[in-house]
Design a protein around this motif. Structure first.
Motif, mmCIF file in Angstrom:
data_model
loop_
_atom_site.group_PDB
_atom_site.id
_atom_site.type_symbol
_atom_site.label_atom_id
_atom_site.label_comp_id
_atom_site.label_asym_id
_atom_site.label_seq_id
_atom_site.Cartn_x
_atom_site.Cartn_y
_atom_site.Cartn_z
ATOM 1 N N LEU A 84 0.967 -1.134 0.087
ATOM 2 C CA LEU A 84 0.170 -0.235 -0.393
ATOM 3 C C LEU A 84 0.823 1.368 0.214
ATOM 4 N N PHE A 85 2.356 0.810 0.405
ATOM 5 C CA PHE A 85 3.117 2.467 0.381
ATOM 6 C C PHE A 85 3.558 2.390 -0.432
ATOM 7 N N GLY A 86 3.674 1.687 -0.952
ATOM 8 C CA GLY A 86 5.609 1.072 -2.038
ATOM 9 C C GLY A 86 6.004 2.521 -2.791
ATOM 10 N N ASP A 87 4.555 3.305 -3.480
ATOM 11 C CA ASP A 87 4.655 4.030 -3.925
ATOM 12 C C ASP A 87 4.428 5.296 -3.058
ATOM 13 N N SER A 88 4.450 5.700 -1.678
ATOM 14 C CA SER A 88 4.570 6.812 -1.198
ATOM 15 C C SER A 88 6.281 7.247 -0.179
ATOM 16 N N THR A 89 6.147 8.571 0.168
ATOM 17 C CA THR A 89 7.440 8.779 0.529
ATOM 18 C C THR A 89 8.294 8.059 2.033
ATOM 19 N N LEU A 90 7.620 7.923 2.911
ATOM 20 C CA LEU A 90 7.921 7.292 3.382
ATOM 21 C C LEU A 90 9.124 6.048 3.540
ATOM 22 N N MET A 91 9.955 6.404 4.254
ATOM 23 C CA MET A 91 11.573 5.930 4.047
ATOM 24 C C MET A 91 12.235 5.101 4.834
ATOM 25 N N VAL A 92 12.421 3.997 5.150
ATOM 26 C CA VAL A 92 12.421 3.111 5.750
ATOM 27 C C VAL A 92 13.650 3.977 6.468
ATOM 28 N N GLY A 93 13.591 3.317 8.113
ATOM 29 C CA GLY A 93 14.634 4.212 9.119
ATOM 30 C C GLY A 93 13.875 5.459 10.043
ATOM 31 N N GLN A 94 12.820 5.627 8.388
ATOM 32 C CA GLN A 94 12.300 6.874 10.296
ATOM 33 C C GLN A 94 11.222 6.518 10.839
#
Length: 135
Positions: A84-94
């Motif tokens: 669901l969040f593959g194209d979001s601005t979320l990033m690993v480590g946040q």
């Protein structure tokens, strides 16, 4: 601090400050502190943050995001490209700040339950965490 200028603001420990009153903060913590000290009147601080919302069809549908605990905060460990969040601005480590407008619980289990139990819009707010440079 609890009685400081920004005590009642949305600022979180670990957020990356991008600018203060429109002046970019790219160099050092010392320069950033000097900008805050020199500011008069209203002070606007812009931090780097990601807000992502996706529609979750059912409680058992997969989200494609993994959460975990590091130090004293909950962070994003993995984001599936086809999730669901593959194209979001979320990033690993946040650092996860909130889930659906509710402050992120300290417990990984409770946070995962919030995500799993959601049906409909699922909003995750996360911020970059400052990494201390090795001495």
């Amino acid at each position: 601090s609890e009685d400081g200028l920004f005590a009642n603001s949305d600022l979180q420990v670990g957020q990356v400050v991008v600018s203060i009153n429109g002046t970019p903060c790219l160099e050092s913590n010392r320069e950033t502190a000097a900008l805050i000290k020199a500011a008069e009147g209203e002070v606007t601080i812009v931090t780097k943050k990601s807000v992502a919302t996706s529609e979750k069809a059912a409680t058992n549908s997969k989200v494609g995001i993994s959460l975990g605990k590091t130090d004293d905060c909950l962070v994003i460990c993995e984001i599936a490209k086809d999730g669901l969040f593959g194209d979001s601005t979320l990033m690993v480590g946040q650092k996860v700040v909130s889930i659906n407008g509710q402050e992120c619980p300290e417990s990984t289990k409770d946070a995962i339950a919030m995500v799993k139990d959601c049906v409909g819009p699922l909003t995750i707010v996360a911020v970059d965490v400052l990494k201390k440079k090795p001495a």
